[in-house]
Design a protein around this motif. Structure first.
Motif, PDB file in Angstrom:
ATOM      1  N   GLY A  49       0.887  -1.130  -0.126  1.00  0.00           N
ATOM      2  CA  GLY A  49       0.051   0.058   0.037  1.00  0.00           C
ATOM      3  C   GLY A  49       0.715   1.353   0.190  1.00  0.00           C
ATOM      4  N   PHE A  50       2.207   1.040  -0.146  1.00  0.00           N
ATOM      5  CA  PHE A  50       2.936   2.293   0.020  1.00  0.00           C
ATOM      6  C   PHE A  50       3.679   2.645  -1.566  1.00  0.00           C
ATOM      7  CE2 PHE A  50       7.529   3.462   1.211  1.00  0.00           C
ATOM      8  CZ  PHE A  50       7.289   4.601   1.128  1.00  0.00           C
ATOM      9  N   ASN A  77      -6.322   3.938   9.235  1.00  0.00           N
ATOM     10  CA  ASN A  77      -7.639   4.390   9.760  1.00  0.00           C
ATOM     11  C   ASN A  77      -8.583   3.095  10.326  1.00  0.00           C
ATOM     12  OD1 ASN A  77      -7.775   3.102   7.320  1.00  0.00           O
ATOM     13  ND2 ASN A  77      -8.767   4.912   6.104  1.00  0.00           N
ATOM     14  N   GLN A 108      -6.003   8.394  10.616  1.00  0.00           N
ATOM     15  CA  GLN A 108      -6.863   8.889   9.520  1.00  0.00           C
ATOM     16  C   GLN A 108      -6.392   8.499   8.178  1.00  0.00           C
ATOM     17  OE1 GLN A 108      -9.907  11.237  10.218  1.00  0.00           O
ATOM     18  NE2 GLN A 108      -9.399  10.091  11.919  1.00  0.00           N
ATOM     19  N   GLY A 109      -5.320   7.488   8.020  1.00  0.00           N
ATOM     20  CA  GLY A 109      -4.652   7.257   6.909  1.00  0.00           C
ATOM     21  C   GLY A 109      -3.652   8.304   6.460  1.00  0.00           C
ATOM     22  N   GLY A 110      -3.002   8.128   5.437  1.00  0.00           N
ATOM     23  CA  GLY A 110      -2.188   9.088   4.893  1.00  0.00           C
ATOM     24  C   GLY A 110      -0.956   9.835   6.296  1.00  0.00           C
ATOM     25  N   VAL A 145       3.846   9.128  -3.314  1.00  0.00           N
ATOM     26  CA  VAL A 145       2.687   9.364  -3.508  1.00  0.00           C
ATOM     27  C   VAL A 145       1.643   9.056  -2.342  1.00  0.00           C
ATOM     28  CG1 VAL A 145       0.557   8.308  -4.928  1.00  0.00           C
ATOM     29  CG2 VAL A 145       2.814   8.561  -5.905  1.00  0.00           C
ATOM     30  N   GLU A 187       0.722   2.199   5.377  1.00  0.00           N
ATOM     31  CA  GLU A 187      -0.611   2.114   6.154  1.00  0.00           C
ATOM     32  C   GLU A 187      -0.176   0.637   7.130  1.00  0.00           C
ATOM     33  OE1 GLU A 187      -3.100   4.316   6.653  1.00  0.00           O
ATOM     34  OE2 GLU A 187      -2.459   5.488   5.323  1.00  0.00           O
TER      35      GLU A 187
END
Lengths: 153, 265
Positions: free
Chosen positions: B113-114, B166, B187-189, B118, B122
């Protein structure tokens, strides 16, 4: 197989995806392979790579395989009506499929989907260059003569 | 037409097998853990070489300042802890030592997911699994900073949700007296919020957020006093039930390679 050096490229992409990135490299490779080769054994490649991928990324085993073989089957359905061996189809399909893939397995990202679409196009051109002309049909020779195409431009 | 039939047959067969495997895996009957052990060293090498590459472009002065900042924060927390312990001793309270927590070094072998540049990671995959004593719910730390929580384990690997994921939330406390208690929600990111803090409590920008501790009777859960991050902004609305704050970790999640899992022995 028409595409030379496919397996080393595929294994490298597989290891990179499993370790570093969420860009669905395996999906893009399989999509391009299916569009260029049009063989049923690609379903088996999708199945086994999906299983190994699930084990290594600690996903529920089978989920990636289901996604990959369903995608290939959808592409095969498109084949009946449209010409799939062109870069526009690859760009669109790479974008859409990676958007769905990221939504299911990670989180939707428009940037990543665009990047995947672009990457799908590059892989298509790259594979087209690697096509083994002796074993490919006359149509493929004409269609994938990328060098001549660039010369023309 | 013949091709279509051929594809359909292959598709149906493989789809049904995948569905069967999926169901077996979902109920926990099917586990192919031995495969993760085979690939773990290769994944580790690829991941480490990538981390080295990503460090090439970074500013060494900024990195050393960040490292110094982390050290100083750790010192402040340690100092506070010592003061509290001294106070307790002075008050002649018996200090019941908690069950000793053991740190198990683990290497990051993957971060699905990385996408560098960009997105922010997570999830992490570590090269230690239940055969090494890692259990679901264990905390993953770097020094005294909370990195995340083990969500799933296999024989030789563990899946970790980062604190900013998240899907992860846990109790946390803020302030020098640690009275302000709330819930950290990823919250993600790379972002987190501290939510559910009573309006009567005072939150300030720069306050360090610590874990409140939620270890259960089986030893699963996060231990108290791990650094989650610091508050960057506070959202206090008098008409709302609770106040909330944005929290950012002291650790750069995209450059993690060696971590520790707090296992219970």
């Amino acid at each position: 197989m028409k595409i030379k050096f496919f397996w080393p490229v595929f294994i490298t992409a597989f290891l990179i995806e499993i370790t570093l990135t969420s860009i669905p490299l395996v999906l893009l490779m399989l999509l391009n392979l299916f569009v260029l080769e049009k063989k049923d054994w690609i379903f088996f490649v999708a199945f086994f790579s999906g299983i190994i991928f699930d084990v290594l990324s600690l996903r529920t085993i089978g989920i990636t395989s289901i996604f990959l073989i369903t995608l290939l089957f959808l592409v095969s359905l498109y084949e009946r009506k449209f010409e799939t061996s062109n870069i526009y189809f690859i760009l669109t399909m790479s974008f859409v499929s990676s958007a769905i893939y990221s939504e299911i397995f990670y989180r939707f990202s428009i940037m990543q989907s665009l990047l995947s679409g672009f990457l799908g196009g590059i892989i298509f051109l790259f594979f087209s260059l690697l096509i083994n002309r002796k074993s490919s049909s006359n149509y493929a020779k004409k269609k994938y003569n990328i060098k001549a195409y660039f010369k023309k431009i | 037409m013949q091709n279509r039939g051929k594809y359909l047959l292959v598709f149906v067969v493989l789809f049904l097998i995948s569905l069967l495997l999926f169901s077996l895996s979902k109920v926990g009957i099917l586990k192919l853990n031995f495969m993760s052990g085979i690939f773990a060293p290769i994944q580790k090498e690829i991941h480490n070489s990538f981390i080295q590459l990503s460090k090439l472009g970074s500013n060494s002065e900024t990195e050393s300042l960040k490292e110094e900042n982390r050290m100083l924060t750790k010192k402040i927390i340690d100092q506070r802890k010592l003061t509290e312990q001294n106070k307790a001793l002075l008050d002649q309270f018996q200090q019941v030592s908690p069950k000793s927590l053991n740190l198990l070094p683990a290497d990051v072998i993957g971060s699905p997911g990385f996408v560098p540049g960009v997105s922010v990671p997570e999830l992490l995959i570590l090269n230690k699994g239940f055969s090494d004593g890692v259990r679901e719910g264990n905390a993953v730390v770097l020094k005294n900073n909370l990195i995340g929580k083990v969500i799933k384990t296999s024989q030789g690997t563990a899946l970790v949700y980062l604190a900013s994921n998240n899907y992860l939330s846990f109790a946390a406390k803020v302030g020098e007296d640690k009275k302000a208690v709330g819930v950290i929600r990823g919250q993600g990111g790379g972002e987190m919020i501290l939510d559910n803090v009573l309006l009567s409590e005072t939150l300030k920008v720069g306050d360090v957020v610590l874990t409140n501790g939620d270890i259960d009777q089986n030893g699963k859960g996060l231990p108290p006093d791990l650094v989650v991050g610091k508050i960057t902004s506070v959202d206090k609305n008098p008409s709302a039930l609770f106040q909330k704050a944005d929290v950012v970790s002291f650790v750069d999640f995209s450059k993690l390679s060696n971590l520790f899992v707090q296992i219970q022995k």
